[in-house]
Write an enzyme that holds these catalytic residues in place. Sequence first.
Site, PDB file in Angstrom:
ATOM      1  CB  CYS A   1      -8.179   2.996   6.135  1.00 49.75           C
ATOM      2  SG  CYS A   1      -6.547   3.656   5.762  1.00 49.75           S
TER       3      CYS A   1
ATOM      4  CG  HIS B   1      -5.117   2.279   0.568  1.00 49.19           C
ATOM      5  ND1 HIS B   1      -5.440   0.968   0.841  1.00 49.19           N
ATOM      6  CD2 HIS B   1      -4.905   2.860   1.774  1.00 49.19           C
ATOM      7  CE1 HIS B   1      -5.401   0.781   2.152  1.00 49.19           C
ATOM      8  NE2 HIS B   1      -5.077   1.908   2.738  1.00 49.19           N
TER       9      HIS B   1
ATOM     10  CB  ILE C   1      -0.989  -0.034   1.189  1.00 40.58           C
ATOM     11  CG1 ILE C   1      -1.818  -1.312   1.144  1.00 40.58           C
ATOM     12  CG2 ILE C   1      -1.918   1.163   1.203  1.00 40.58           C
ATOM     13  CD1 ILE C   1      -2.573  -1.548  -0.166  1.00 40.58           C
TER      14      ILE C   1
ATOM     15  CG  HIS D   1      -4.302  -2.083  12.403  1.00 39.02           C
ATOM     16  ND1 HIS D   1      -5.105  -2.491  11.360  1.00 39.02           N
ATOM     17  CD2 HIS D   1      -4.258  -0.735  12.341  1.00 39.02           C
ATOM     18  CE1 HIS D   1      -5.542  -1.423  10.719  1.00 39.02           C
ATOM     19  NE2 HIS D   1      -5.044  -0.354  11.289  1.00 39.02           N
TER      20      HIS D   1
ATOM     21  CB  CYS E   1      -3.329  -0.142   5.870  1.00 39.61           C
ATOM     22  SG  CYS E   1      -3.280   1.668   5.867  1.00 39.61           S
TER      23      CYS E   1
HETATM   24  N1  GLN Z   1       0.202   5.040   1.238  1.00 43.34           N
HETATM   25  C1  GLN Z   1      -0.056   5.184   2.627  1.00 43.34           C
HETATM   26  C2  GLN Z   1       0.837   4.223   3.417  1.00 43.34           C
HETATM   27  O1  GLN Z   1       1.118   3.186   2.948  1.00 43.34           O
HETATM   28  C3  GLN Z   1      -1.500   4.896   2.958  1.00 43.34           C
HETATM   29  C4  GLN Z   1      -1.779   5.098   4.415  1.00 43.34           C
HETATM   30  C5  GLN Z   1      -3.244   4.974   4.791  1.00 43.34           C
HETATM   31  O2  GLN Z   1      -4.045   4.454   4.066  1.00 43.34           O
HETATM   32  N2  GLN Z   1      -3.606   5.441   5.946  1.00 43.34           N
HETATM   33  O3  GLN Z   1       1.251   4.511   4.530  1.00 43.34           O
HETATM   34 ZN    ZN Z   2      -4.999   2.447   4.714  1.00 35.87          ZN
END
Ligand code: GLN
Ligand code: ZN
Length: 762
Positions: free
Chosen positions: A651, A649, A439, A702, A734
């Site tokens: 969350c 993207h 991500i 997480h 993420c």
């Molecule tokens: N590109 C960001 C990362 O990888 C995306 C963070 C997010 O979605 N909060 O940290």
């Molecule tokens: Zn995210």
Amino acid sequence: MALAHNLGFPRIGRDRELKKALEAHWKGELDEAGLLRVGRELRAAHWQLQQDAGIELLPVGDFAWYDQVLTHSLTFGVIPQRFHRHGAKPGLDTLFDMARGASQNSCCGAAHAQELTKWFDSNYHYLVPEFTADQQFALSWEQLFEEVAEGQALGHNLKPVLIGPLTYLWLGKCKGGEFDRLELLERLLPVYGEILQRLAAQGIDWVQIDEPILALDLPQAWKNAFERAYNILQREPGRKLIATYFAGLEDNLGLAAGLPVDGLHIDLVRAPEQFPAILDRLPAYKVLSLGVVNGRNVWRTDLDKALEVLREAHGRLGSRLWLAPSCSLLHSPVDLTREDRLDSELQSWLAFAVQKCREVAVLAAALNDPQAAEVQAALTESRAVQASRAASARIHKPAVQARLAAITAADSQRQSPFATRIELQRARLQLPPFPTTTIGSFPQTAAIRQARQAFKAGTLSAAAYTEAMHDEIRHAVSIQEQLGLDVLVHGEAERNDMVEYFAEQLDGYAFTRFGWVQSYGSRCVKPALIVGDLSRPHAMTVDWIRYAQGCTSKLMKGMLTGPVTMLLWSFPRDDISREQQARQLALAIRDEVLDLERAGIKVIQIDEAAFREGLPLRQAHWQDYLAWASEAFRLCASGVRDETQIHTHMCYSEFNEVIESIAAMDADVITIETSRSDMQLLEAFERFDYPNEIGPGVYDIHSPRVPDTGEMVRLLQRAARHVPAERLWVNPDCGLKTRGWAETEAALVNMVAAARQLRAEL
Ligand code: GLN
Ligand code: ZN
């Protein structure tokens, strides 16, 4: 006489004293007595600041060691079994266990923390109360009464603040099987009764009872429960002010106005249309508190404008009119006078919590004693501020406005429909089925943070800093190559934060040094300020991405933050609409997208992490938001050629109600957080026949836990029941910036193996 009061003051301290004390306490460097002393000193200092500003009735109970909802849970004895300490009365250690989890070696074994979630539409997070069907409530903590005594000893005129019973129940969730939380109301009310009696015995006159859920779409049963609850509570001593905020009461206006209590607070910043409608519904005996000073933003109030409404209200209500910020000042930075590096012009436009208290007091004075010299001086100053903002070349930029005016519908439309684009992209990118990617961020190690701090402090040269970041990029690229990932990222080592990094490079943003706002517990955020029309003076990411692409023959994904997220995680302007600001941001980021494309980047991700959380509290306002938000995204993403692949993207998001707008964003690929929902979130995509490609996260970032390949294979197989396999991507939930390298590599090895296994089974 109109009365100036406050709904709540930030507790964190102007130098984040509470944060520092809490963290020292958790590390064992500050004992409980020391922590208690810091709390006492902060409360005393904050009351004094408010009183000096001219607030006549001061909030008490707005202080919290971690979170105000958690304070209530402890006070009501809503303490899940796993946090019970044998025989001991609940105390601060119980509270911190509930907030942070208890480790193995405490008396009761490991206990995971309570869940954190967003407080309405703010970036504050509260700890979700956990209710069982047989939940009992009992007054279990004395903190509120102690604080009242403490403030009284200092000679203050205090108004305790409680979260109302219905809002408290609404915010919680059921454990051990579903049941109706409303069934707990009758059991909960006696505790409120007891609290009101204790407060009355302490000599308290007014109590503020926050019921912000009155500004939500409520099921009929909850509406009915309001009348029931307050009919019971009206028998208890003390005068009660029901506080609502963050949105308008709308269909609950009559209900709220008619509750058998002594006063009602409404938010006229978020919902100015509530005035004068409220006057017709308010019983003649009731106090009306008007929130006219924005508790959620940093701009000075236009006093003349506020007074237009207030004069009329004062004429009708006289001393039944109270004035306050729109909501608790918990959501504002603490004290503007702490800023030592802002230029005087910008400084003159701003108001933080302390200054907002002053504004409320001045507005009350302007009603009570319009000719007073201090009132005249304040009005003159306010007019000068408004005039300076209205005319400032720093705010109003003809070039940005001309560009905005020239936008056509075609600008927010890709050249060809997705079906055409994806064929061109597939031919160009030559990716295997189940392509793997990440991500964006890789672990933000201590070394990275140190380099950035040294660079900012001027102790590391630009050249040395660039070299350090290049080392990080090479490292991240080589690991990704070894892992066998298909679409690589540069790792975002150079970014402190996904919004601030871009805000710092855009024209139109400003930054404070001490504008901290509590996010949860000891954590604070310092949002950037959108001051004026926004533009991008120079490329922001191109050099880094080009460098990263130069390190590999694999595809390198460009990485940007989208306009909606930039807006939602900043303090926005209050002189133009959010929609206009989103469009300005979209154009600025669009320039970056096009520069990346020109630099040969074939895949560009535009993160919209905050997209869904921007939804208004009331469903009736959703369409409006979704329309401009998804249009802003398209405006930012649509300048590229068909064969350039745009990713976005988001969350953890419940997509059910918004899937149409997500589809309207028309990203070629969307990656989302799904692993914890066991891919259930994909049902919305399936039902809607979502046409574009999707990367459902296959593992939870997480947690440091490394899931095995089988687990991820199973999740992907599950995903393939909802989305055709040829449209699936494989990625984590993420970014990985909060993880360590060891667990990151281990998890990605398994993830790549899972993708390969699925390819083999095709
Ligand atoms: N590109 C960001 C990362 O990888 C995306 C963070 C997010 O979605 N909060 O940290
Ligand atoms: Zn995210």
